[in-house]
Write a protein that holds these residues in place. Structure first.
Motif, PDB file in Angstrom:
ATOM      1  N   HIS A   1      33.829  37.596 -64.468  1.00  0.00           N
ATOM      2  CA  HIS A   1      33.418  36.831 -63.290  1.00  0.00           C
ATOM      3  C   HIS A   1      32.874  35.447 -63.616  1.00  0.00           C
ATOM      4  O   HIS A   1      32.797  34.586 -62.741  1.00  0.00           O
ATOM      5  N   LEU A   2      32.469  35.228 -64.852  1.00  0.00           N
ATOM      6  CA  LEU A   2      32.032  33.887 -65.271  1.00  0.00           C
ATOM      7  C   LEU A   2      32.774  33.517 -66.554  1.00  0.00           C
ATOM      8  O   LEU A   2      32.160  33.336 -67.605  1.00  0.00           O
ATOM      9  N   PRO A   3      34.089  33.435 -66.482  1.00  0.00           N
ATOM     10  CA  PRO A   3      34.870  33.221 -67.705  1.00  0.00           C
ATOM     11  C   PRO A   3      34.483  31.937 -68.424  1.00  0.00           C
ATOM     12  O   PRO A   3      34.664  31.825 -69.637  1.00  0.00           O
ATOM     13  N   GLU A   4      33.923  30.986 -67.701  1.00  0.00           N
ATOM     14  CA  GLU A   4      33.512  29.728 -68.335  1.00  0.00           C
ATOM     15  C   GLU A   4      32.447  29.948 -69.408  1.00  0.00           C
ATOM     16  O   GLU A   4      32.225  29.083 -70.257  1.00  0.00           O
ATOM     17  N   THR A   5      31.799  31.120 -69.386  1.00  0.00           N
ATOM     18  CA  THR A   5      30.758  31.410 -70.380  1.00  0.00           C
ATOM     19  C   THR A   5      31.258  31.227 -71.815  1.00  0.00           C
ATOM     20  O   THR A   5      30.549  30.704 -72.667  1.00  0.00           O
ATOM     21  N   LEU A   6      32.483  31.676 -72.068  1.00  0.00           N
ATOM     22  CA  LEU A   6      32.992  31.603 -73.439  1.00  0.00           C
ATOM     23  C   LEU A   6      33.634  30.255 -73.739  1.00  0.00           C
ATOM     24  O   LEU A   6      34.164  30.036 -74.824  1.00  0.00           O
ATOM     25  N   ALA A   7      33.608  29.345 -72.772  1.00  0.00           N
ATOM     26  CA  ALA A   7      34.164  28.010 -72.982  1.00  0.00           C
ATOM     27  C   ALA A   7      33.072  26.995 -72.681  1.00  0.00           C
ATOM     28  O   ALA A   7      33.070  26.347 -71.641  1.00  0.00           O
ATOM     29  N   SER A   8      32.128  26.916 -73.603  1.00  0.00           N
ATOM     30  CA  SER A   8      31.012  25.978 -73.465  1.00  0.00           C
ATOM     31  C   SER A   8      30.244  26.164 -72.168  1.00  0.00           C
ATOM     32  O   SER A   8      29.804  25.206 -71.552  1.00  0.00           O
ATOM     33  N   GLY A   9      30.089  27.406 -71.755  1.00  0.00           N
ATOM     34  CA  GLY A   9      29.319  27.673 -70.552  1.00  0.00           C
ATOM     35  C   GLY A   9      27.835  27.797 -70.881  1.00  0.00           C
ATOM     36  O   GLY A   9      27.358  27.238 -71.866  1.00  0.00           O
ATOM     37  N   ASP A  10      27.138  28.544 -70.064  1.00  0.00           N
ATOM     38  CA  ASP A  10      25.696  28.700 -70.240  1.00  0.00           C
ATOM     39  C   ASP A  10      25.380  29.242 -71.646  1.00  0.00           C
ATOM     40  O   ASP A  10      25.876  30.298 -72.043  1.00  0.00           O
ATOM     41  N   PRO A  11      24.552  28.507 -72.416  1.00  0.00           N
ATOM     42  CA  PRO A  11      24.306  28.920 -73.803  1.00  0.00           C
ATOM     43  C   PRO A  11      23.634  30.287 -73.935  1.00  0.00           C
ATOM     44  O   PRO A  11      23.905  31.027 -74.891  1.00  0.00           O
TER      45      PRO A  11
ATOM     46  N   ARG B   1      27.156  29.866 -56.697  1.00  0.00           N
ATOM     47  CA  ARG B   1      28.506  29.308 -56.529  1.00  0.00           C
ATOM     48  C   ARG B   1      29.307  30.058 -55.481  1.00  0.00           C
ATOM     49  O   ARG B   1      30.514  29.873 -55.391  1.00  0.00           O
ATOM     50  N   ASP B   2      28.601  30.925 -54.737  1.00  0.00           N
ATOM     51  CA  ASP B   2      29.272  31.682 -53.682  1.00  0.00           C
ATOM     52  C   ASP B   2      30.427  32.534 -54.225  1.00  0.00           C
ATOM     53  O   ASP B   2      31.472  32.645 -53.616  1.00  0.00           O
ATOM     54  N   ARG B   3      30.209  33.104 -55.401  1.00  0.00           N
ATOM     55  CA  ARG B   3      31.264  33.912 -56.024  1.00  0.00           C
ATOM     56  C   ARG B   3      30.822  35.364 -56.232  1.00  0.00           C
ATOM     57  O   ARG B   3      31.463  36.101 -56.973  1.00  0.00           O
ATOM     58  N   PHE B   4      29.718  35.755 -55.614  1.00  0.00           N
ATOM     59  CA  PHE B   4      29.249  37.134 -55.789  1.00  0.00           C
ATOM     60  C   PHE B   4      29.894  38.002 -54.709  1.00  0.00           C
ATOM     61  O   PHE B   4      29.231  38.526 -53.830  1.00  0.00           O
ATOM     62  N   HIS B   5      31.198  38.153 -54.786  1.00  0.00           N
ATOM     63  CA  HIS B   5      31.931  38.913 -53.778  1.00  0.00           C
ATOM     64  C   HIS B   5      31.813  40.412 -54.082  1.00  0.00           C
ATOM     65  O   HIS B   5      31.220  40.821 -55.079  1.00  0.00           O
ATOM     66  N   SER B   6      32.427  41.237 -53.222  1.00  0.00           N
ATOM     67  CA  SER B   6      32.144  42.675 -53.319  1.00  0.00           C
ATOM     68  C   SER B   6      32.641  43.280 -54.634  1.00  0.00           C
ATOM     69  O   SER B   6      32.009  44.174 -55.188  1.00  0.00           O
ATOM     70  N   GLY B   7      33.754  42.786 -55.162  1.00  0.00           N
ATOM     71  CA  GLY B   7      34.243  43.319 -56.447  1.00  0.00           C
ATOM     72  C   GLY B   7      33.249  43.034 -57.556  1.00  0.00           C
ATOM     73  O   GLY B   7      32.916  43.909 -58.370  1.00  0.00           O
TER      74      GLY B   7
END
Ligand SMILES: Cc1cc2nc3c(=O)[nH]c(=O)nc-3n(C[C@H](O)[C@H](O)[C@H](O)COP(=O)(O)OP(=O)(O)OC[C@H]3O[C@@H](n4cnc5c(N)ncnc54)[C@H](O)[C@@H]3O)c2cc1C
Lengths: 300, 378
Positions: free
Chosen positions: B330-340, B267-273
């Protein structure tokens, strides 16, 4: 998997233990910032310790273990690069080795026989000469020095440069492991003796937990450094150096805190290890530099 | 020093991975989600039976009980692969790791014959009835009472946080038969004994995991006692020393860290932080891996780890925490029906510093046993 040293490595490490047994404590009247010993340096030289690990039965693991051991001494000696990096270099480069990073002051620069120059992405190497370098005072527990003018150096190929970076990271981690352990050991001793509120400081849980956490960090640095020396893998080296700098930041603060005012003095030897650790913090572009390398090397 | 696997270990790991590839169904991610749920328990029985057939359920057990006396490395490799796959054995990992071996050592012939073969077949689920509402970290203060009445004991009291209790057939129960540490006894208690009530506790950590268990005049024959009256503390200490490194959590944590990094890169979100945080988590995982291996190396050589095991446990908590924090940030969607899988890891990871002993208790042990700092006055 076998976490024990092999018999050759044990023989070497016992020989080193024996040699260093006369250097375990600083002179009682020592009140300086930096403690070195010419005789220790000579004994290591004459005993062949700087090249010892180059025979295959010993290898970089033995070198890293020696670097860790020497870093626990109050006396400092340039061992890490002599033992871990020099065998990687083509040609004959005299020790001690020192690194100049972005033109800044560096450890052992004024004593160095060989300078490694880190300049942006370029890595260069050159012989040092007395007219090129000067020593300087510092709080760091290492002899610090700098270039008097910019050095002319031979740039290394990209592959050689990457290899140098890798071994610099292993060297940093192995050195940090010993410094962390020695710093912890001195403070543990103090905490068992020093009493306030009618009990040893070390019996306060707030102190115990932070000491225990520091121990976990220090031991982790040691294992990661040995593993990286064994695997000779650039990713492992970056992980070890990152964990070393990360841990040093936390541990040094806590240890000084637990020493109270005594930790601010030159009389108590903590600074010999803690300020050496501070010197390592900024090296190789600091934590950010290591983290960048880990991100590039350790995730596929 | 040698940090690589020998041929036999490499082959064994490959065998376990092959087995997992062939035996975990496509919808395993949704089953794995409820570690003690009915569907997970049901699945674990089929799965463990197949593991048993393949000789992979209790390889480290003695031959007499269906094992092949595999070494410490084999059982750790097995544990790593199982945990990294989401622990398809469910609660049965406890049977193979410590309940079975403890019965072999302390059980009567009748107890062994009754309970060990079903464990070796992978067809039975146990729960561990230790913690109580008033006895968590201070386990020795437990109050559930077992009173001798003729050739029976009558049990009254309550357990809490009991994993797998909803589906378990048998409970490894600690109850008080006297005062102090020497007044605690172990009962092997069938969960269908009248007077036992199990209530699931709704939680953050997935369906069916933790429960309250109430005991009201539960009559259990004296033959259900493991060892002698008052021997619980010694037996449990021995039993848990079999599990000192604990679960190889680093194996799943580092796999999930890689998974999260993959998602971010896609998703092009692996930035330096993010990269910096991932790197720190990775270093913590790898340090933990080495601590654990160091202890297994010692076990293999017949040395029982002391407070080094606590070092490994604290490192484990750090690595779980760093990975979980990285994912949430960095993947806050995980806790909202994200990747199981990432979600299941979050739910398993957050208990690392609590389940099977709080991290702070481990820090106490490191400080007093390893660093030899003076004890707190009591
Ligand atoms: C997912 C999960 C599954 C579990 N499964 C089981 C099971 O199957 N069977 C079972 O018997 N139990 C089970 N437990 C319970 C577990 O063993 C306890 O949670 C654990 O022993 C801690 O007890 P507590 O939760 O009562 O916390 P408490 O004892 O109330 O402690 C709370 C916190 O206080 C701090 N603390 C406590 N004591 C000290 C101290 N001496 N020094 C410093 N700080 C301290 C720690 O931070 C600790 O986390 C499970 C727990 C979890 C989370």
């Amino acid at each position: 998997m076998d976490f024990a040293l092999n018999s050759d490595q044990i023989t070497l490490s016992s020989a080193l233990d024996k040699l260093v047994s006369r250097y375990l404590s600083p002179p009682t009247d020592f009140r300086g910032f930096c403690l070195t010993s010419d005789t220790l340096e000579q004994e290591l030289e004459q005993g062949g310790f700087f090249e010892a690990a180059q025979i295959p039965e010993l290898g970089p693991v033995a070198a890293a273990a020696m670097v860790e051991r020497l870093a626990r001494l109050p006396y400092t000696v340039e061992a890490a690069l002599s033992m871990l990096l020099s065998a990687q270099l083509e040609g004959d480069w005299p020790r001690p080795f020192a690194v100049i990073e972005h033109g800044r002051p560096g450890r052992f620069v004024a004593q160095a026989g060989t300078l490694i120059i880190l300049d942006g992405n370029q890595v260069g190497i050159t012989r040092a000469s007395p007219d090129l370098v000067e020593s300087m005072d510092s709080l760091y527990g290492y002899p610090m020095g700098r270039l008097k003018s910019s050095a002319v150096y031979t740039p290394l190929s990209a592959a050689d440069a990457a290899n140098v970076h890798k071994w610099l990271r292993v060297a940093l981690a192995a050195e940090a492991a010993g410094l962390l352990q020695a710093a912890l050991d001195t403070v543990i001793e103090h905490l068992s003796v020093r009493k306030q509120f009618g009990r040893p400081l070390g019996s306060f849980q707030a102190v115990q937990h932070r000491m225990a956490e520091s121990t976990v960090l220090a031991r982790g640095v040691r294992l990661l450094a040995l593993k990286a020396a064994w695997s000779e893998d650039a990713g492992d080296a970056a992980l070890a150096a990152l964990h070393a700098q990360e841990s040093a930041t936390r541990v040094v603060y806590d240890l000084h805190q637990f020493m109270g005012a005594m930790g601010m003095t030159l009389e108590f030897p903590l600074h010999l290890w803690s300020y050496r650790l501070k010197a390592l913090l900024s090296e190789l572009d600091g934590r950010a530099g290591q983290a960048k390398a880990v991100a590039a090397l350790c995730f596929n | 020093m040698e940090f690589s696997w020998n041929q036999q270990q490499t082959e064994f790991r490959a065998t376990v991975r092959d087995f997992l590839a062939q035996n975990l169904p496509d919808n395993w991610e949704s089953i794995a989600h409820g570690p003690g749920s009915a569907s997970q328990s049901e699945f674990s029985k089929q799965f463990c039976a197949r593991l048993a057939d393949a000789g992979l359920l209790v390889p480290h057990w003695p031959r007499q009980w269906g094992g092949r006396e595999a070494d410490a490395w084999s059982s750790f490799i097995l544990a790593e692969e199982m945990w990294a796959a989401g622990e398809p054995r469910g609660g049965q990992y406890m049977n193979v790791n410590w309940i079975g071996p403890t019965l072999m050592r302390f059980g009567t012939e009748a107890q062994q014959q009754r309970y060990i073969p079903p464990m070796a077949q992978g067809e039975t689920i146990w729960c561990q009835g230790f913690s109580e509402p008033e006895a968590g970290s201070d386990l020795a203060s437990l109050r559930t009472k077992a009173e001798k009445q003729g050739d029976h004991y009558c049990i009254n009291g309550q357990k809490i946080w009991t994993s797998y209790a909803g589906e378990a057939e048998t409970c490894f129960l600690l109850a008080r038969t006297g005062s102090g540490k020497k007044g605690i006894s172990i009962f092997l208690l069938p969960m269908d004994t009248p007077g036992i009530i199990v209530v699931e506790i709704p939680s953050l950590i997935g369906e069916g995991d933790i429960h309250e268990v109430f005991f009201e005049n539960v009559m259990v024959p004296a033959t259900a006692m493991l060892g002698e009256e008052g021997q619980a503390w010694d037996i449990v200490r021995t039993a848990l020393s079999l599990e000192r490194v604990g679960i190889p959590r680093f194996a799943l944590a580092s796999r999930m860290l890689q998974r999260a990094v993959d998602f971010l890169k896609q998703r092009d979100r692996f930035h330096s932080g993010a990269a910096e945080q991932a790197a720190r988590a990775k270093a913590a995982c790898e340090a933990t891996r080495l601590f654990s291996y160091e202890i297994i190396d010692q076990r293999q050589k017949g040395i029982t780890a002391g407070a080094e095991a606590s070092v490994a446990r604290v490192a484990t908590v750090n690595c779980e925490r760093l990975v979980a924090e990285f994912v949430v940030e960095h993947l806050p969607e995980t806790l909202a029906s994200g990747d199981p899988l990432l979600l299941a890891h979050h739910q398993r990871g957050i208990v690392a510093g609590i389940a099977s002993g709080a991290a702070e208790i481990q820090l106490n042990l490191i400080a007093t046993q390893l660093l030899q700092l003076p004890r707190e006055p009591r």
